[in-house]
Motif scaffolding. Structure first.
Motif, short mmCIF file in Angstrom:
data_model
loop_
_atom_site.label_atom_id
_atom_site.label_comp_id
_atom_site.label_asym_id
_atom_site.label_seq_id
_atom_site.Cartn_x
_atom_site.Cartn_y
_atom_site.Cartn_z
N LEU A 1 0.84 -1.19 0.00
CA LEU A 1 0.00 0.00 0.00
C LEU A 1 0.88 1.25 0.00
CD1 LEU A 1 -2.57 -1.09 2.75
CD2 LEU A 1 -2.90 -1.14 0.29
N ALA A 2 0.37 2.34 -0.55
CA ALA A 2 1.11 3.61 -0.58
C ALA A 2 1.29 4.16 0.83
CB ALA A 2 0.38 4.62 -1.45
N TYR A 3 0.34 3.88 1.70
CA TYR A 3 0.40 4.30 3.11
C TYR A 3 -0.36 3.27 3.92
CZ TYR A 3 -4.20 6.07 1.82
OH TYR A 3 -5.48 6.18 1.35
N PRO A 4 -0.03 3.12 5.20
CA PRO A 4 -0.71 2.12 6.03
C PRO A 4 -2.20 2.43 6.20
CG PRO A 4 1.28 2.90 7.11
CD PRO A 4 1.05 3.79 5.93
N ILE A 5 -3.02 1.39 6.10
CA ILE A 5 -4.46 1.49 6.34
C ILE A 5 -4.76 0.50 7.45
CG2 ILE A 5 -6.76 1.18 5.39
CD1 ILE A 5 -5.55 1.68 2.61
N ASN A 6 -5.26 1.00 8.57
CA ASN A 6 -5.55 0.15 9.74
C ASN A 6 -4.33 -0.67 10.14
OD1 ASN A 6 -8.15 1.14 9.53
ND2 ASN A 6 -8.90 -0.64 8.43
N ASP A 7 -3.17 -0.06 10.12
CA ASP A 7 -1.89 -0.68 10.47
C ASP A 7 -1.46 -1.78 9.50
OD1 ASP A 7 -1.52 0.98 12.69
OD2 ASP A 7 -2.69 -0.35 13.97
N LEU A 8 -2.08 -1.87 8.34
CA LEU A 8 -1.69 -2.85 7.32
C LEU A 8 -0.84 -2.17 6.26
CD1 LEU A 8 -5.12 -4.63 6.81
CD2 LEU A 8 -3.16 -5.51 8.06
N THR A 9 0.15 -2.88 5.74
CA THR A 9 1.03 -2.31 4.72
C THR A 9 0.85 -2.98 3.37
OG1 THR A 9 2.82 -3.78 5.39
CG2 THR A 9 2.77 -1.59 6.39
N GLU A 10 0.04 -4.06 3.30
CA GLU A 10 -0.21 -4.76 2.04
C GLU A 10 -1.71 -4.98 1.86
OE1 GLU A 10 2.12 -8.37 2.24
OE2 GLU A 10 3.67 -7.43 1.02
N GLY A 11 -2.11 -5.10 0.60
CA GLY A 11 -3.50 -5.37 0.30
C GLY A 11 -3.62 -6.15 -0.99
#
Length: 98
Positions: A51-61
């Motif tokens: 991910l370009a920036y963390p979403i809900n403390d996740l770095t991959e999607g």
């Protein structure tokens, strides 16, 4: 009266913690929803990406891109479904000019 349709690109990101079966279930769910309301032109699973920036403390999607042709009222309903579905991190629905 002619049926009015529009072309749309739908990009959504799934939480990879769903596992392979959970991800495929969500992809099939959204594919079926689009096919019920219009024509699914293509579906392109980009897979797991950073991910370009963390979403809900996740770095991959897990990224999925769909192109479809449907009536102009449907994208709002699809967006609502994305927002209430657990496991979807982000979604973007864009109208495409022919």
């Amino acid at each position: 009266m002619a049926k009015i349709t529009g072309k749309y690109e739908v990009l959504y990101i799934i939480d990879p913690a769903q596992g392979e079966e959970g991800i495929q279930a969500l992809v099939e769910k959204f594919k079926a929803i689009v096919e019920d309301h219009g024509t699914l032109t293509s579906i392109d699973e980009w897979g797991k990406r950073r991910l370009a920036y963390p979403i809900n403390d996740l770095t991959e999607g897990y990224y999925v891109l769909m192109t479809c042709e449907t009536n102009p009222a449907f994208p709002a309903e699809l967006d609502r479904v994305f927002k209430i579905t657990e496991g979807v991190l982000r979604s973007l629905i864009t109208a495409v000019e022919a």
